[in-house]
Design an enzyme around this catalytic site. Structure first.
Site, PDB file in Angstrom:
ATOM      1  N   ASP A  32       0.850  -1.194   0.000  1.00  0.00           N
ATOM      2  CA  ASP A  32       0.000   0.000   0.000  1.00  0.00           C
ATOM      3  C   ASP A  32       0.883   1.239   0.000  1.00  0.00           C
ATOM      4  OD1 ASP A  32      -1.956   2.107   0.922  1.00  0.00           O
ATOM      5  OD2 ASP A  32      -3.272   0.365   1.093  1.00  0.00           O
ATOM      6  N   ASP A  55       3.816   1.738  -4.361  1.00  0.00           N
ATOM      7  CA  ASP A  55       2.903   2.454  -5.254  1.00  0.00           C
ATOM      8  C   ASP A  55       2.706   1.559  -6.475  1.00  0.00           C
ATOM      9  OD1 ASP A  55       1.622   4.060  -7.100  1.00  0.00           O
ATOM     10  OD2 ASP A  55       2.754   5.860  -6.572  1.00  0.00           O
ATOM     11  N   VAL A  56       1.500   1.049  -6.659  1.00  0.00           N
ATOM     12  CA  VAL A  56       1.272   0.088  -7.745  1.00  0.00           C
ATOM     13  C   VAL A  56       1.529   0.698  -9.126  1.00  0.00           C
ATOM     14  CG1 VAL A  56      -0.386  -1.257  -6.382  1.00  0.00           C
ATOM     15  CG2 VAL A  56      -1.225   0.499  -7.961  1.00  0.00           C
ATOM     16  N   TYR A 147     -13.088   5.605 -13.809  1.00  0.00           N
ATOM     17  CA  TYR A 147     -13.226   4.542 -12.808  1.00  0.00           C
ATOM     18  C   TYR A 147     -14.034   3.375 -13.385  1.00  0.00           C
ATOM     19  CZ  TYR A 147     -14.560   2.327  -8.368  1.00  0.00           C
ATOM     20  OH  TYR A 147     -14.768   1.437  -7.337  1.00  0.00           O
ATOM     21  N   LYS A 151     -12.969  -0.657 -14.195  1.00  0.00           N
ATOM     22  CA  LYS A 151     -13.616  -1.811 -13.580  1.00  0.00           C
ATOM     23  C   LYS A 151     -14.159  -2.764 -14.654  1.00  0.00           C
ATOM     24  CE  LYS A 151     -12.648  -0.525  -9.409  1.00  0.00           C
ATOM     25  NZ  LYS A 151     -11.657  -1.271  -8.603  1.00  0.00           N
ATOM     26  N   THR A 182     -16.539   2.396   3.439  1.00  0.00           N
ATOM     27  CA  THR A 182     -15.087   2.412   3.645  1.00  0.00           C
ATOM     28  C   THR A 182     -14.625   3.875   3.669  1.00  0.00           C
ATOM     29  OG1 THR A 182     -14.608   2.478   1.284  1.00  0.00           O
ATOM     30  CG2 THR A 182     -14.825   0.292   2.273  1.00  0.00           C
TER      31      THR A 182
HETATM   32  P1  NAD Z   1      -9.980   2.752   0.335  1.00  0.00           P
HETATM   33  O1  NAD Z   1      -9.643   4.102  -0.196  1.00  0.00           O
HETATM   34  O2  NAD Z   1     -10.555   2.636   1.698  1.00  0.00           O
HETATM   35  O3  NAD Z   1      -8.740   1.804   0.171  1.00  0.00           O
HETATM   36  C1  NAD Z   1      -7.963   1.792  -1.011  1.00  0.00           C
HETATM   37  C2  NAD Z   1      -6.517   1.530  -0.627  1.00  0.00           C
HETATM   38  O4  NAD Z   1      -5.728   1.596  -1.820  1.00  0.00           O
HETATM   39  C3  NAD Z   1      -5.961   2.587   0.348  1.00  0.00           C
HETATM   40  O5  NAD Z   1      -5.363   1.930   1.464  1.00  0.00           O
HETATM   41  C4  NAD Z   1      -4.936   3.336  -0.500  1.00  0.00           C
HETATM   42  O6  NAD Z   1      -3.821   3.801   0.255  1.00  0.00           O
HETATM   43  C5  NAD Z   1      -4.526   2.264  -1.505  1.00  0.00           C
HETATM   44  N1  NAD Z   1      -3.938   2.844  -2.713  1.00  0.00           N
HETATM   45  C6  NAD Z   1      -4.438   3.863  -3.466  1.00  0.00           C
HETATM   46  N2  NAD Z   1      -3.589   4.137  -4.474  1.00  0.00           N
HETATM   47  C7  NAD Z   1      -2.548   3.243  -4.368  1.00  0.00           C
HETATM   48  C8  NAD Z   1      -1.365   3.037  -5.103  1.00  0.00           C
HETATM   49  N3  NAD Z   1      -1.058   3.802  -6.163  1.00  0.00           N
HETATM   50  N4  NAD Z   1      -0.518   2.051  -4.707  1.00  0.00           N
HETATM   51  C9  NAD Z   1      -0.811   1.290  -3.627  1.00  0.00           C
HETATM   52  N5  NAD Z   1      -1.915   1.465  -2.873  1.00  0.00           N
HETATM   53  C10 NAD Z   1      -2.779   2.428  -3.245  1.00  0.00           C
HETATM   54  O7  NAD Z   1     -10.971   2.066  -0.717  1.00  0.00           O
HETATM   55  P2  NAD Z   1     -12.002   0.849  -0.591  1.00  0.00           P
HETATM   56  O8  NAD Z   1     -13.363   1.427  -0.591  1.00  0.00           O
HETATM   57  O9  NAD Z   1     -11.596  -0.130   0.442  1.00  0.00           O
HETATM   58  O10 NAD Z   1     -11.788   0.237  -2.039  1.00  0.00           O
HETATM   59  C11 NAD Z   1     -11.038  -0.918  -2.279  1.00  0.00           C
HETATM   60  C12 NAD Z   1     -11.362  -1.410  -3.674  1.00  0.00           C
HETATM   61  O11 NAD Z   1     -12.759  -1.684  -3.760  1.00  0.00           O
HETATM   62  C13 NAD Z   1     -11.062  -0.384  -4.773  1.00  0.00           C
HETATM   63  O12 NAD Z   1     -10.536  -1.045  -5.893  1.00  0.00           O
HETATM   64  C14 NAD Z   1     -12.428   0.200  -5.090  1.00  0.00           C
HETATM   65  O13 NAD Z   1     -12.504   0.668  -6.401  1.00  0.00           O
HETATM   66  C15 NAD Z   1     -13.300  -1.020  -4.882  1.00  0.00           C
HETATM   67  N6  NAD Z   1     -14.707  -0.713  -4.650  1.00  0.00           N
HETATM   68  C16 NAD Z   1     -15.102  -0.023  -3.548  1.00  0.00           C
HETATM   69  C17 NAD Z   1     -16.450   0.253  -3.365  1.00  0.00           C
HETATM   70  C18 NAD Z   1     -16.955   1.003  -2.166  1.00  0.00           C
HETATM   71  O14 NAD Z   1     -18.149   1.339  -2.138  1.00  0.00           O
HETATM   72  N7  NAD Z   1     -16.120   1.282  -1.162  1.00  0.00           N
HETATM   73  C19 NAD Z   1     -17.400  -0.177  -4.307  1.00  0.00           C
HETATM   74  C20 NAD Z   1     -16.969  -0.870  -5.420  1.00  0.00           C
HETATM   75  C21 NAD Z   1     -15.610  -1.142  -5.577  1.00  0.00           C
END
Ligand code: NAD
Length: 252
Positions: A32, A55-56, A147, A151, A182
């Site tokens: 992360d 950083d991915v 976004y 997906k 989240t």
């Molecule tokens: P979040 O923001 O709580 O967590 C995302 C994490 O990714 C964070 O810890 C952040 O530091 C990390 N991150 C961001 N950019 C990065 C990078 N360049 N390199 C490494 N780490 C990086 O988000 P979340 O809600 O837990 O989402 C997680 C996944 O679920 C995401 O792919 C999001 O698109 C997907 N998602 C979330 C929801 C929702 O409603 N929360 C719905 C559909 C899909």
């Protein structure tokens, strides 16, 4: 000990997944941008948590992370691609920089980690990958087109990799969460970019998911309980995708 790598695993859905795997005795590597938060939830299982600041988007990040995990624990059984970002903007105003940023993190990051982890998994003849998609990938989303595009593409590369590796012991699936409470969603609610009442009203269950409810689907697809499942996107969405769009108005 089984070993997982979770990108974006420091918070939100990724951290909930990490905690569930730790409860089952797994070793979990968190890749992360900011791993400080890992300290707050890994206390009891510290020796089975490997926090990697990553950083991915960096070209060597995926290979470096996988090599570090294999050097430490000798294997990768599960990769969860959870790192995800978003940029809000009407389609016609989205800058190329913002478009590219979202593509780089969500899609290219996922692709690079799939490739790097699969090199180890294919060598050992076993492994599972769970990519995190979204209901947005299956719908038109006016202010989040980059976004949504990432997906939809994640669903596509999930299928391509799954059929390519199907006879070689590596399963690839995706979980597409509906709206989940989240930090990511909390930020959008607080900034006014998402209306929580609207989220409730468009979800048949009339509530958001908890991160743990999404993590359960991820852990299932990553486990041997899903041994004949590959190439699927599992919607964990409170009924969002199943709904026709017109609520029942039936009266006795
Ligand atoms: P979040 O923001 O709580 O967590 C995302 C994490 O990714 C964070 O810890 C952040 O530091 C990390 N991150 C961001 N950019 C990065 C990078 N360049 N390199 C490494 N780490 C990086 O988000 P979340 O809600 O837990 O989402 C997680 C996944 O679920 C995401 O792919 C999001 O698109 C997907 N998602 C979330 C929801 C929702 O409603 N929360 C719905 C559909 C899909």
């Amino acid at each position: 000990m089984k070993v997982a790598i979770i990108t974006g695993g420091a918070g939100g859905i990724g951290a909930a997944t990490a905690r569930q795997l730790l409860e089952r005795g797994w070793g979990v590597a968190i890749a992360d941008l900011n791993v400080d938060a890992v300290e707050t939830w890994s206390n009891e299982s510290k020796d089975r948590v490997f926090a990697i600041q990553a950083d991915v988007r960096d070209k060597s990040c995926a290979a470096d992370t996988c090599d570090k995990v294999v050097a430490k624990w000798g294997r990768i059984d599960l990769l969860v691609n959870c790192a995800g970002v978003n940029r809000h903007s009407p389609f016609e105003k989205l800058s190329l920089e913002d478009w590219q940023f979202v593509i780089d993190v969500n899609l290219t990051g996922t692709f690079a980690f799939m490739q790097a982890a699969a090199i180890h998994m294919l060598k050992s003849g076993s492994g599972a990958i769970v990519n995190i998609s979204s209901i947005a990938g299956a719908r038109g989303v006016p202010d989040r087109c980059a976004y949504a595009a990432t997906k939809a593409a994640i669903d596509s590369i999930t299928k391509s990799a799954a059929v390519g590796w199907a006879t070689r012991g590596v399963r690839v699936n995706a979980v597409a969460p509906g709206f989940t409470e989240t930090p990511l969603v909390r930020r959008y609610i607080d900034s006014g970019n998402i209306d929580i009442d609207q989220l409730h009203s468009t979800t048949p269950m009339r509530r958001l998911a908890s991160p743990d409810e999404i993590a359960s689907a991820i852990v299932f697809l990553g486990s041997d309980a899903a041994s004949f499942i590959t190439g699927q996107t599992l919607y964990a969405d409170g009924g969002f995708m199943a709904e026709y769009g017109i609520p029942s108005t039936y009266k006795e």
